[in-house]
Design an enzyme around this catalytic site. Structure first.
Site, PDB file in Angstrom:
ATOM      1  N   ILE A  15       0.824  -1.201   0.000  1.00 41.39           N
ATOM      2  CA  ILE A  15       0.000   0.000   0.000  1.00 41.39           C
ATOM      3  C   ILE A  15       0.862   1.255   0.000  1.00 41.39           C
ATOM      4  O   ILE A  15       0.546   2.246  -0.665  1.00 41.39           O
ATOM      5  CB  ILE A  15      -0.953  -0.015   1.216  1.00 41.39           C
ATOM      6  N   GLY A  16       1.966   1.241   0.761  1.00 38.42           N
ATOM      7  CA  GLY A  16       2.856   2.402   0.793  1.00 38.42           C
ATOM      8  C   GLY A  16       3.438   2.731  -0.570  1.00 38.42           C
ATOM      9  O   GLY A  16       3.566   3.902  -0.948  1.00 38.42           O
ATOM     10  N   ALA A  18       1.988   2.046  -3.417  1.00 34.64           N
ATOM     11  CA  ALA A  18       0.885   2.587  -4.206  1.00 34.64           C
ATOM     12  C   ALA A  18       0.604   4.045  -3.860  1.00 34.64           C
ATOM     13  O   ALA A  18       0.318   4.865  -4.736  1.00 34.64           O
ATOM     14  CB  ALA A  18      -0.369   1.741  -3.995  1.00 34.64           C
ATOM     15  N   ASP A  34      11.685   3.052   4.268  1.00 37.29           N
ATOM     16  CA  ASP A  34      11.504   1.613   4.430  1.00 37.29           C
ATOM     17  C   ASP A  34      12.710   1.056   5.165  1.00 37.29           C
ATOM     18  O   ASP A  34      13.820   1.584   5.041  1.00 37.29           O
ATOM     19  CB  ASP A  34      11.344   0.912   3.082  1.00 37.29           C
ATOM     20  N   CYS A  61      14.861   3.606   7.048  1.00 37.79           N
ATOM     21  CA  CYS A  61      14.406   3.982   8.395  1.00 37.79           C
ATOM     22  C   CYS A  61      13.650   2.842   9.042  1.00 37.79           C
ATOM     23  O   CYS A  61      12.795   2.203   8.414  1.00 37.79           O
ATOM     24  CB  CYS A  61      13.501   5.214   8.319  1.00 37.79           C
ATOM     25  N   ASP A  62      13.965   2.597  10.298  1.00 37.59           N
ATOM     26  CA  ASP A  62      13.205   1.671  11.138  1.00 37.59           C
ATOM     27  C   ASP A  62      12.285   2.531  12.002  1.00 37.59           C
ATOM     28  O   ASP A  62      12.748   3.215  12.922  1.00 37.59           O
ATOM     29  CB  ASP A  62      14.153   0.849  12.004  1.00 37.59           C
ATOM     30  N   SER A 140      -6.508  -0.464   9.721  1.00 39.63           N
ATOM     31  CA  SER A 140      -6.961  -1.663   9.013  1.00 39.63           C
ATOM     32  C   SER A 140      -8.399  -1.937   9.420  1.00 39.63           C
ATOM     33  O   SER A 140      -8.846  -1.496  10.490  1.00 39.63           O
ATOM     34  CB  SER A 140      -6.078  -2.858   9.385  1.00 39.63           C
ATOM     35  N   TYR A 153      -2.020  -7.657  16.441  1.00 39.05           N
ATOM     36  CA  TYR A 153      -2.062  -6.779  15.269  1.00 39.05           C
ATOM     37  C   TYR A 153      -3.339  -5.936  15.299  1.00 39.05           C
ATOM     38  O   TYR A 153      -3.302  -4.718  15.101  1.00 39.05           O
ATOM     39  CB  TYR A 153      -2.016  -7.631  14.002  1.00 39.05           C
ATOM     40  N   VAL A 187      -5.873  -6.403   1.034  1.00 41.88           N
ATOM     41  CA  VAL A 187      -5.317  -6.037  -0.269  1.00 41.88           C
ATOM     42  C   VAL A 187      -4.231  -7.051  -0.590  1.00 41.88           C
ATOM     43  O   VAL A 187      -3.522  -7.507   0.314  1.00 41.88           O
ATOM     44  CB  VAL A 187      -4.720  -4.609  -0.227  1.00 41.88           C
TER      45      VAL A 187
END
Length: 227
Positions: A15-16, A18, A34, A61-62, A140, A153, A187
């Protein structure tokens, strides 16, 4: 959109990726973050070829590391010469043994978004000398509906929804920053593909109610989750 200067976390895949593509297509500039260098470099090459060099910039990046996130956000704003959009998208899920990864899930899915939002207000908020902007926090459907398989999650995603609602009440008035929270359904991303693979090979055994619903091939999954 052409004036948008954006940060997208978890922007190398799914998604990121996109979201980054959509911003670039509209003429904006994006620093996409990322934790995976290989995936980030692959995405960088793809964006350069499609939208031209310099429109998108990959920064490793974390998001679970607060000091690292702060440093990268500041670098991104300096590199783009401004900032008016922050999309806190980075997230993880572990279907096989969620409990052993609880700290990681919480620190990335909830901590990364909370810290990313606070940095966004600091870098864009009028109360801090900025010009305002937009925060988009990725939750989500699992954050608003009962999940059969991933309670940790789901809890982090519910936290994202509630946190976004809370800061939205004051951020617009005090800082000129609008806060949005998106709760997508499934997705077809690498995360979903891993769930399917682990189910098919027996590594992960979901409740029968979910197993009966899952598609039986990746082709079927692409069709189901692209609608």
């Amino acid at each position: 959109m052409a004036d948008y200067k954006a940060i997208v976390t978890g922007g190398a895949k799914g998604i990121g990726h996109a979201i980054t593509s959509a911003l670039l297509k509209a003429g904006g500039k994006v620093c996409f973050l990322d934790v995976s260098v290989s995936e980030g470099e692959k995405a960088q090459k793809s964006f350069d070829e499609k939208y031209g060099s310099g429109k998108a910039v990959f920064l490793k990046c974390d998001v679970s590391k607060k000091d690292e996130l702060r440093d990268v956000f500041h670098r991104a704003k300096t590199q783009m010469g401004g900032l008016n959009v922050v999309c806190n998208n980075a997230g993880v899920a572990f279907y096989e043994d969620e409990g052993t990864h609880s700290d990681e899930i919480i620190s990335i899915n909830l901590g990364g978004i909370i810290n990313g939002s606070m940095l966004a207000l600091e870098l864009m908020g009028r109360g801090y000398g900025g010009n305002g902007g937009v925060i988009i926090n990725m939750s989500s459907v699992a954050g608003v509906k009962k999940s059969l398989v991933v309670p940790i999650y789901s809890a982090t995603k519910a936290g994202v929804v509630h946190y976004s609602r809370c800061i939205a009440q004051s951020s617009s008035q005090d800082h000129g920053v609008r806060v949005n929270c998106v709760c997508p359904v499934a997705v077809y991303t690498d995360m979903v593909a891993r769930l399917l693979n682990n189910t098919w090979d027996g590594t992960f055994k979901p409740p029968q109610e979910l197993a009966d619903y899952l598609p039986k091939t990746h082709e079927a999954a692409r069709e189901m989750y692209s609608k």
